[in-house]
Design an enzyme around this catalytic site. Structure first.
Site, PDB file in Angstrom:
ATOM      1  N   TYR A  36      47.749 -43.152  -6.650  1.00 13.22           N
ATOM      2  CA  TYR A  36      47.641 -44.462  -6.005  1.00 13.22           C
ATOM      3  C   TYR A  36      49.031 -44.968  -5.613  1.00 13.22           C
ATOM      4  O   TYR A  36      49.255 -45.412  -4.486  1.00 13.22           O
ATOM      5  CB  TYR A  36      46.950 -45.447  -6.952  1.00 13.22           C
ATOM      6  CG  TYR A  36      46.762 -46.832  -6.387  1.00 13.22           C
ATOM      7  CD1 TYR A  36      45.576 -47.189  -5.758  1.00 13.22           C
ATOM      8  CD2 TYR A  36      47.782 -47.778  -6.469  1.00 13.22           C
ATOM      9  CE1 TYR A  36      45.402 -48.465  -5.235  1.00 13.22           C
ATOM     10  CE2 TYR A  36      47.623 -49.053  -5.949  1.00 13.22           C
ATOM     11  CZ  TYR A  36      46.423 -49.389  -5.337  1.00 13.22           C
ATOM     12  OH  TYR A  36      46.272 -50.651  -4.819  1.00 13.22           O
ATOM     13  N   ASP A  37      49.955 -44.870  -6.562  1.00 10.63           N
ATOM     14  CA  ASP A  37      51.318 -45.340  -6.294  1.00 10.63           C
ATOM     15  C   ASP A  37      51.941 -44.617  -5.103  1.00 10.63           C
ATOM     16  O   ASP A  37      52.727 -45.179  -4.346  1.00 10.63           O
ATOM     17  CB  ASP A  37      52.212 -45.143  -7.519  1.00 10.63           C
ATOM     18  CG  ASP A  37      51.788 -46.063  -8.658  1.00 10.63           C
ATOM     19  OD1 ASP A  37      51.011 -46.995  -8.399  1.00 10.63           O
ATOM     20  OD2 ASP A  37      52.224 -45.823  -9.799  1.00 10.63           O
ATOM     21  N   GLU A 113      24.625 -64.133 -18.215  1.00 11.55           N
ATOM     22  CA  GLU A 113      25.903 -63.462 -17.946  1.00 11.55           C
ATOM     23  C   GLU A 113      26.975 -63.952 -18.918  1.00 11.55           C
ATOM     24  O   GLU A 113      26.856 -65.040 -19.477  1.00 11.55           O
ATOM     25  CB  GLU A 113      26.339 -63.737 -16.503  1.00 11.55           C
ATOM     26  CG  GLU A 113      26.454 -65.210 -16.193  1.00 11.55           C
ATOM     27  CD  GLU A 113      26.478 -65.499 -14.695  1.00 11.55           C
ATOM     28  OE1 GLU A 113      27.576 -65.515 -14.150  1.00 11.55           O
ATOM     29  OE2 GLU A 113      25.407 -65.694 -14.093  1.00 11.55           O
ATOM     30  N   LYS A 115      30.107 -65.705 -20.539  1.00 15.61           N
ATOM     31  CA  LYS A 115      30.928 -66.868 -20.225  1.00 15.61           C
ATOM     32  C   LYS A 115      32.372 -66.449 -20.507  1.00 15.61           C
ATOM     33  O   LYS A 115      32.798 -66.347 -21.656  1.00 15.61           O
ATOM     34  CB  LYS A 115      30.551 -68.061 -21.092  1.00 15.61           C
ATOM     35  CG  LYS A 115      31.278 -69.331 -20.700  1.00 15.61           C
ATOM     36  CD  LYS A 115      30.640 -70.538 -21.359  1.00 15.61           C
ATOM     37  CE  LYS A 115      31.142 -71.857 -20.790  1.00 15.61           C
ATOM     38  NZ  LYS A 115      32.584 -71.998 -20.749  1.00 15.61           N
ATOM     39  N   ARG A 136      40.124 -75.455 -10.517  1.00 19.45           N
ATOM     40  CA  ARG A 136      39.047 -76.435 -10.589  1.00 19.45           C
ATOM     41  C   ARG A 136      39.601 -77.861 -10.603  1.00 19.45           C
ATOM     42  O   ARG A 136      39.040 -78.766  -9.996  1.00 19.45           O
ATOM     43  CB  ARG A 136      38.237 -76.163 -11.857  1.00 19.45           C
ATOM     44  CG  ARG A 136      37.147 -77.144 -12.076  1.00 19.45           C
ATOM     45  CD  ARG A 136      36.157 -76.652 -13.109  1.00 19.45           C
ATOM     46  NE  ARG A 136      35.215 -77.703 -13.365  1.00 19.45           N
ATOM     47  CZ  ARG A 136      35.292 -78.542 -14.383  1.00 19.45           C
ATOM     48  NH1 ARG A 136      36.235 -78.414 -15.270  1.00 19.45           N
ATOM     49  NH2 ARG A 136      34.428 -79.511 -14.513  1.00 19.45           N
ATOM     50  N   LYS A 288      21.372 -69.154 -16.169  1.00 20.58           N
ATOM     51  CA  LYS A 288      21.138 -69.879 -14.918  1.00 20.58           C
ATOM     52  C   LYS A 288      19.717 -69.627 -14.426  1.00 20.58           C
ATOM     53  O   LYS A 288      19.224 -68.495 -14.538  1.00 20.58           O
ATOM     54  CB  LYS A 288      22.113 -69.397 -13.828  1.00 20.58           C
ATOM     55  CG  LYS A 288      23.571 -69.673 -14.148  1.00 20.58           C
ATOM     56  CD  LYS A 288      24.513 -69.005 -13.156  1.00 20.58           C
ATOM     57  CE  LYS A 288      25.962 -69.244 -13.578  1.00 20.58           C
ATOM     58  NZ  LYS A 288      26.924 -68.399 -12.879  1.00 20.58           N
ATOM     59  N   LYS A 312      27.064 -71.194 -26.461  1.00 21.66           N
ATOM     60  CA  LYS A 312      28.400 -70.901 -26.992  1.00 21.66           C
ATOM     61  C   LYS A 312      28.298 -70.173 -28.331  1.00 21.66           C
ATOM     62  O   LYS A 312      27.529 -70.577 -29.203  1.00 21.66           O
ATOM     63  CB  LYS A 312      29.162 -72.215 -27.205  1.00 21.66           C
ATOM     64  CG  LYS A 312      29.420 -72.979 -25.920  1.00 21.66           C
ATOM     65  CD  LYS A 312      30.687 -72.536 -25.248  1.00 21.66           C
ATOM     66  CE  LYS A 312      31.859 -73.159 -25.933  1.00 21.66           C
ATOM     67  NZ  LYS A 312      32.944 -73.535 -25.062  1.00 21.66           N
ATOM     68  N   CYS A 407      68.763 -78.635 -33.828  1.00 24.53           N
ATOM     69  CA  CYS A 407      68.315 -77.336 -34.319  1.00 24.53           C
ATOM     70  C   CYS A 407      68.279 -77.366 -35.853  1.00 24.53           C
ATOM     71  O   CYS A 407      69.276 -77.736 -36.471  1.00 24.53           O
ATOM     72  CB  CYS A 407      69.254 -76.240 -33.831  1.00 24.53           C
ATOM     73  SG  CYS A 407      68.965 -74.648 -34.616  1.00 24.53           S
ATOM     74  N   CYS A 410      71.314 -74.948 -37.155  1.00 30.30           N
ATOM     75  CA  CYS A 410      72.745 -75.145 -36.917  1.00 30.30           C
ATOM     76  C   CYS A 410      73.086 -76.584 -36.577  1.00 30.30           C
ATOM     77  O   CYS A 410      74.250 -76.913 -36.363  1.00 30.30           O
ATOM     78  CB  CYS A 410      73.213 -74.237 -35.786  1.00 30.30           C
ATOM     79  SG  CYS A 410      72.615 -74.766 -34.178  1.00 30.30           S
TER      80      CYS A 410
HETATM   81  S1  IVH Z   1      29.086 -70.960 -13.441  1.00 33.85           S
HETATM   82  C1  IVH Z   1      28.050 -75.059 -11.982  1.00 33.85           C
HETATM   83  N1  IVH Z   1      29.381 -68.772 -14.783  1.00 33.85           N
HETATM   84  O1  IVH Z   1      32.917 -72.078 -17.680  1.00 33.85           O
HETATM   85  C2  IVH Z   1      28.362 -73.903 -12.791  1.00 33.85           C
HETATM   86  N2  IVH Z   1      30.963 -70.504 -15.156  1.00 33.85           N
HETATM   87  O2  IVH Z   1      32.448 -74.508 -19.130  1.00 33.85           O
HETATM   88  C3  IVH Z   1      29.568 -73.253 -12.296  1.00 33.85           C
HETATM   89  N3  IVH Z   1      32.731 -69.913 -16.748  1.00 33.85           N
HETATM   90  O3  IVH Z   1      34.314 -74.159 -15.240  1.00 33.85           O
HETATM   91  C4  IVH Z   1      30.155 -72.305 -13.226  1.00 33.85           C
HETATM   92  N4  IVH Z   1      32.035 -67.876 -17.157  1.00 33.85           N
HETATM   93  O4  IVH Z   1      35.309 -71.794 -15.539  1.00 33.85           O
HETATM   94  C5  IVH Z   1      29.869 -69.988 -14.552  1.00 33.85           C
HETATM   95  N5  IVH Z   1      29.532 -66.748 -15.877  1.00 33.85           N
HETATM   96  C6  IVH Z   1      30.012 -67.951 -15.644  1.00 33.85           C
HETATM   97  C7  IVH Z   1      31.165 -68.436 -16.275  1.00 33.85           C
HETATM   98  C8  IVH Z   1      31.612 -69.720 -16.015  1.00 33.85           C
HETATM   99  C9  IVH Z   1      32.951 -68.782 -17.413  1.00 33.85           C
HETATM  100  C10 IVH Z   1      33.556 -71.121 -16.887  1.00 33.85           C
HETATM  101  C11 IVH Z   1      33.895 -71.823 -15.609  1.00 33.85           C
HETATM  102  C12 IVH Z   1      33.436 -73.238 -15.799  1.00 33.85           C
HETATM  103  C13 IVH Z   1      33.384 -73.345 -17.286  1.00 33.85           C
HETATM  104  C14 IVH Z   1      32.455 -74.423 -17.747  1.00 33.85           C
END
Ligand code: IVH
Length: 664
Positions: A36-37, A113, A115, A136, A288, A312, A407, A410
């Site tokens: 690649y390099d 998915e 976080k 953000r 979601k 969480k 410090c 010293c």
């Molecule tokens: S969706 C309206 N998906 O978590 C929803 N956010 O605590 C938009 N984050 O500001 C975000 N993984 O920085 C989404 N799979 C994921 C995420 C994710 C991490 C973060 C994101 C958000 C924060 C909220």
């Protein structure tokens, strides 16, 4: 002629881009790093020769040389909302009930998915070209961090596809992979700088730098997880939209479908157990509703959408007493407050000390000596104080912690450093810094003068016998004996151990100098490439930067260090005193040329260092983890997960004997 050069340049750019996608999006590289390099170097050479064909979208132009003065504010076309949190099954079921109620229907499914624990970014593509990247911020307005984001190779500068909307805002997370985090912290600790508490802080710190050249060295990564503004919809569901993003060449967060909340809960349980196995830190899962039309029905509160929830993971915490706060002075003068704790068990280890990061952090938490505190392992690695139980505080005795104005070692003056968070002792004669520098110099990974331990260093510094590295080599036997209670035999051992260090390999001397940002690994690269101290001193920043693995920031610190008159004097004085670093050996053969080799398990013929040297001497490269790029795994006894992974990836596995045979 010109046409064909333009074509060739374009061809190389396309080819590099194709390999970026293979690497970052599909996790299936076809090329080794070296190959690649080579492509990259070829493109760079052509562009240098023919600057008329340069384009800001060339992969060679990711890093801007011009630092920005500050970040401009950007208003998001579609606000960047937050996500509400849940912590258990019950709360997840309550979320599901709200969804059913809101939709007045049962025909919905979910996606689940990771976080990712990083920071949110919005990438704006117009006609497929990346034109802006913004953090953000407060959700409505963020910072324009385009020049830093462009350095992240996982982020395409141009999207590849016919059906890309004219305006497309891709949203996702910038994060620092665990390995890059560990390396960065090792480098920082080596260089006497305070480590980052967790990968998220490291990623945020790296993205908010005004100098993109430093960001470029921080190995940040990106995964997309949603779409902001899009002038034509990508799909009718979240899942399909992510697939579309992937087809545009974007790396996408791994996402699974779940038919109902029971399946979601099962996934949450299994992921909580498996969270450590990913290469990056996650702090939960995001659930979601899959269909976009149902997002519209459910809507949002001002803060967070109602079609989305985070589950969480619980971080392990422990409660203990903070007995005192020590302020440590690093070898470059950084003052770091450390909490001394009543020992407590946390996630499998006994914790006695925890980082407090810096004095702003102490003020923010208002943490005081004697407080009952909650500690947590940040990123499951470094223990840190996260909270104070104020109601258990003795109101009569308790005093706020005073940020030092001098410090502690010293009494010299202290200053806030460039980014305004850390305090640094700026006294060039600070004995604490000198002690730290000397301890580092004699350390095992550097000059390895093992008989010169910390207490002897302290005495030598106190008696002013050693003020610089060079003074170590001017010490006399009689001076040591006079230091009190040192027997002739011990003094002779010290002298021998100093003597033996005079001919250490060049890279060890380079590392021992403690140049900011330069650790052992980089010192080896420099020594191998340049071969002598004179060549290192003569190298310009450009020449240093041209060396593989040496970035511009490191190059500048090396150059600055070697062009400081005091440092030059010390180095010359060391050479006068008879130190004679050994030049790196020439490669013995090329039998392992271009091969990335991983070593695992217990070896019988070699130490780790020996076998690594052997591999390097024959043109091979050592890597610490198995990936598709691994050419060979050398497995000793009791090999574990690396062996398993190599088998899975169908990588050639050999014994140390077979490695020797291959070399000879
Ligand atoms: S969706 C309206 N998906 O978590 C929803 N956010 O605590 C938009 N984050 O500001 C975000 N993984 O920085 C989404 N799979 C994921 C995420 C994710 C991490 C973060 C994101 C958000 C924060 C909220």
């Amino acid at each position: 002629m010109a046409d064909s050069i333009a074509d060739k340049i374009q061809q190389l750019r396309n080819e590099i881009r194709r390999h970026d996608v293979l690497y970052y999006v599909h996790n299936a590289p076809e090329l080794s790093d070296q190959q690649y390099d080579k492509l990259f170097a070829e493109l760079k050479a052509l562009e240098t020769e023919h600057p008329e064909f340069l384009s800001p979208e060339s992969p060679t132009q990711r890093v801007s040389e011009q630092p920005v003065a500050g970040f401009e504010t950007v208003t998001h076309a579609v606000p960047m909302l937050s996500i509400d949190n849940t912590y258990n099954e019950e709360e997840l079921r309550a979320f599901d009930e709200r969804v059913v109620k809101g939709l007045e229907a049962n025909d919905y499914d979910y996606t689940v998915e990771p976080k990712i624990d990083g920071l949110a970014i919005s990438l704006r593509y117009e006609k497929g070209h990346l034109i802006r990247a913004a953090t953000r911020g407060d959700g409505t307005r963020g910072d324009d961090v385009t020049s830093n984001i462009r350095t992240i190779r996982a982020i395409p500068l141009i999207l590849e596809s016919k059906d890309i909307p004219d305006v497309l805002e891709v949203r996702g997370e910038i994060y620092m992979p665990k390995r890059a985090f560990a390396q960065l912290n090792a480098l920082r600790t080596d260089a006497g700088e305070p480590p980052f508490a967790n990968p998220r802080n490291a990623a945020a710190g790296s993205l908010k730098l005004l100098d993109a050249r430093i960001t470029a060295e921080r190995k940040l990564a990106f995964l997309a997880y949603s779409v902001g503004q899009a002038t034509t919809p990508l799909a009718s569901t979240h899942y399909d939209a992510l697939e579309k993003l992937e087809s545009f060449g974007l790396p996408v967060n791994s996402t699974a479908k779940a038919h109902n909340i029971d399946q979601v809960i099962t996934m949450c349980r299994s992921q909580e157990n498996a969270k450590g196995s990913l290469g990056y830190q996650i702090d939960g899962l995001v659930i979601k509703v899959n269909r976009y039309d149902q997002h519209d029905i459910l809507g949002a509160t001002g803060r967070a959408p109602k079609w989305c929830i985070a589950y969480k993971f619980t971080a392990e915490q422990a409660e203990t007493i903070l007995e005192s706060i020590t302020v440590q002075v690093g070898k470059n003068g950084t003052l770091t407050p450390v909490a001394n704790l009543k020992p407590v068990l946390l996630a499998g280890t006994t914790v006695k000390r925890a980082t407090l990061h810096n004095f702003e952090q102490i003020a923010r938490l208002d943490v005081r000596c004697g407080d009952t505190v909650i500690i947590e392992k940040a990123g499951e690695i470094i223990p840190q104080v996260v909270d104070v139980i104020v109601k258990q505080r003795d109101l009569f005795e308790s005093q706020p912690f005073k940020t030092p104005t001098k410090c502690p070692a010293c009494d010299g003056s202290v200053q806030k450093d460039e980014n305004g968070v850390y305090l640094r002792c700026v006294n060039p004669n600070c004995t604490a810094q000198l002690r730290e520098r000397l301890e580092y110099f004699v350390g095992k990974g550097q000059m390895d003068i093992d008989k010169l331990g910390p207490s002897l260093i302290e005495q030598l510094v106190d008696k002013k016998l050693v003020k610089t590295f060079a003074d170590i080599y001017r010490l006399r036997f009689d001076q040591l004996v006079q230091l009190g209670r040192m027997a002739d035999k011990s003094a002779a051992n010290v002298m021998n151990s100093i003597e033996a260090s005079k001919t250490r390999p060049l890279w060890r001397l380079i590392a021992a100098l403690g140049i900011r940002n330069v650790g052992g690994q980089s010192a080896q690269v420099l020594a191998d490439e340049l071969g002598s101290l004179d060549k290192l001193k003569a190298a310009t920043v450009e020449e240093l930067t041209a060396i593989d693995q040496i970035g511009p920031v490191m190059a500048e610190s090396i150059y600055d260090y070697l062009h400081n008159a005091d440092n030059v004097k010390v180095i010359e004085s060391m050479l006068d005193a008879g130190i004679k670093p050994t030049a790196p050996k020439k490669k013995k053969s090329n039998s392992l040329e271009g091969m990335t080799i991983v070593i695992t398990g217990a070896l019988k013929n070699f130490t780790r260092q020996q076998i690594e040297q052997l591999v390097k001497d024959h043109g091979g490269k050592i890597a610490s983890s198995v990936s598709k790029k691994t050419a060979l795994l050398v497995a000793g006894e009791n090999a574990g997960s690396k062996l398993e992974k190599a088998k899975k990836l169908d990588i050639e596995i050999i014994t140390e004997d077979q490695l020797q045979q291959r070399i000879s």
